[in-house]
Design an enzyme around this catalytic site. Structure first.
Site: not given
Lengths: 347, 347
Positions: B59, B313-315
């Site tokens: 990631h 967000g951030e994934g």
């Protein structure tokens, strides 16, 4: 009313604002982890702690056969029930790879399968009878058998709890049990039968029509007293009643209960009619494609975590959702607060 | 057109019927594992094998600052970008616990943060500039910077691939980047700007109105040539363009790409305008609450796996969905066939 009584309390709500405060101080915009935050509040409330944990998760599959299959209400032949139980024991079924993936201990229970299994460490023999009676003509389950099912289902959960388990899910194997579920659903919710009947393991629309007309006949033939226990007995399955007992026991022991698809949703519906507080311990994991599932979920004000178009049973929907529930607990335990991380509190 | 060219092919479809046949012979009613089955077909097709695998998942979080934040388009102050990068490095953010939970290797990239970090093993320094220019008045990113972003994003993915990775997800940290995303979205889809603008990290309805009016002014001020690259430069973010390059590189290398929320969806939208085939490598993981996200997903004919109301967000949405994707691969590899398990094929 029940022979086995359960002491199920609504979890105390005083801790809720403290859980929310802790979550709101984690390094993220307020509310931005959505359902993970709601799950963490629910689990923290059940466990009465700001640092909840999921310990020794267990998954119980109850198996049972149904007399009504003699009428052709299922696309699959009834011999599939014991065949699939062998498949569970050998580790080749859908539920097995999910249990391995998430490190969940599985127990397989013979609640009332129409097959003589040899004794095995991998199969818990709680057989009540080799399949229920055919409810087109008679009550499927006697009151004595009902009490036995509730007690035995509860006993399985007690053993898991003794092993340190505080989160549990349930599944079933029983050719014909979408029919029982549809009948429980219509009787307990008042939703018309035609909206409660679906394709089960694979009927086309003609097959669903035939299934409906048989179930309609069974419903018309019903001459019981209309009480909850009488309905659960008349149209029930042994695996379904053991699940009801198991769910009630889990709630009494303050365990988190993961609810799978159509059949398990109707089991928690039944359990909640006996003890409404059981709902507060339940996390609805998956909304399946079986007609009527959405309706019974709406009736229960439940909004499942996943909508993956699954309809396998066994508890696969619950186990697919397990890591998401695990994420919620990790969130509240592992994320830094704004203060710890020296981040400007941006909400 | 691009300085860095990508050789992205549509995966060959000859294998699809063989994947479906294998899945239909697993011990379950046909189609009864729903979206897991569809995921297994997609991943098997990308990897051109009946036994797909997910290896060394990575990631990548790209961070960048945005000149437009001078206009007050974000609820959060811009210093939050570097503060959160420190939080990522220390392991205390939302994305960290999810990466630990699913054993996913994280890389944090400074694409263009307005802060002088000390050199660190935990932060990949690919800084283009300390934040973009303010696109209310001028082009945010030059063409030279654009080429650099695409190339650098691609390079990060190449390194993951060299380490054995075949499945990758992306996230971002950049106060102000929902604004850039909304502008990309309106320009690339034709959906009116007011339907593309949302609350970001926490605006109320008055705040959203102010944000909209500033972005509307920026759009009115735009006097570029209307080409895709010009639009991506004018309103872009360094972290977003590096993501576009990273996505294209991942598709060229036949990797499975996990798509997170609103900003990442607009990055894959941009990437698909350059190379439409990138969509076939993409799995949409989460539909967030940010206004406009559903609209851009509909535009892309994408149906995400989760709808969890997340907007961090951030994934985080992509990583929450990772175990579900893993389940699909385990299904096709680990479940027994009807023949292996001696179960009557019941469909």
């Amino acid at each position: 009313m029940l022979k086995t009584n359960f002491n199920i309390k609504s979890p105390k709500k005083e801790i809720v604002p403290f859980l929310k405060e802790k979550i709101d101080n984690l390094t993220k915009p307020k509310g931005s982890l959505g359902r993970l935050e709601k799950l963490a509040v629910q689990i923290g409330t059940i466990q009465q702690t700001l640092s909840p944990s999921l310990n020794h998760p267990h998954h119980i599959v109850f198996g049972g056969d149904h007399g009504i299959t003699a009428e052709g209400v299922s696309y699959s032949p009834p011999e599939v029930t014991p065949q699939m139980v062998f498949n569970f024991m050998e580790g080749g079924a859908g539920i097995n790879f999910l249990a391995r993936q998430h490190n969940i201990q599985m127990k397989i229970v013979d609640s009332g399968i129409n097959y003589d299994f040899e004794s095995s460490d991998q199969l818990i023999d709680l057989k009540v009878r080799k399949g229920t009676r055919n409810y087109l003509h008679e009550k499927a389950i006697t009151r004595e058998e009902f009490d036995l099912c509730i007690e035995r289902g509860a006993q399985v959960v007690k053993e898991c709890h003794n092993a340190g388990c505080n989160v549990i899910s349930f599944g079933e194997m029983g050719i014909g049990n979408t029919s029982s579920s549809s009948l429980w659903m219509t009787c307990l919710t008042g939703i018309p039968l035609d909206q409660c009947v679906g394709a089960g393991s694979g009927f086309d629309s003609e097959g669903v029509k035939r299934k409906y007309s048989i179930l309609k006949q069974a419903l018309d033939n019903y001459k019981g007293d209309g009480s909850i226990i009488d309905i659960l007995c008349y149209f029930g399955g042994y695996e379904m009643l053991m699940t009801v007992g198991a769910m009630l026991q889990a709630a009494e022991l303050n365990m988190v209960i993961l609810i799978d698809g159509f059949i398990m949703t109707n089991c928690i519906l039944a359990a909640s009619r006996l003890y409404p507080e059981v709902m507060e311990y339940s996390i609805f994991c998956h909304q399946g494609d079986e007609a009527g599932h959405r309706l019974v979920l709406d009736y229960l004000h439940a909004r499942p975590l996943l909508n993956f178009g699954m309809r396998l049973g066994e508890g696969t929907g619950a186990l697919c959702a397990y890591p998401l529930i695990d994420s919620s607990v990790r969130m509240i335990n592992e994320m830094s607060s704004f203060k710890q991380a020296s981040v400007t509190k941006y909400f």
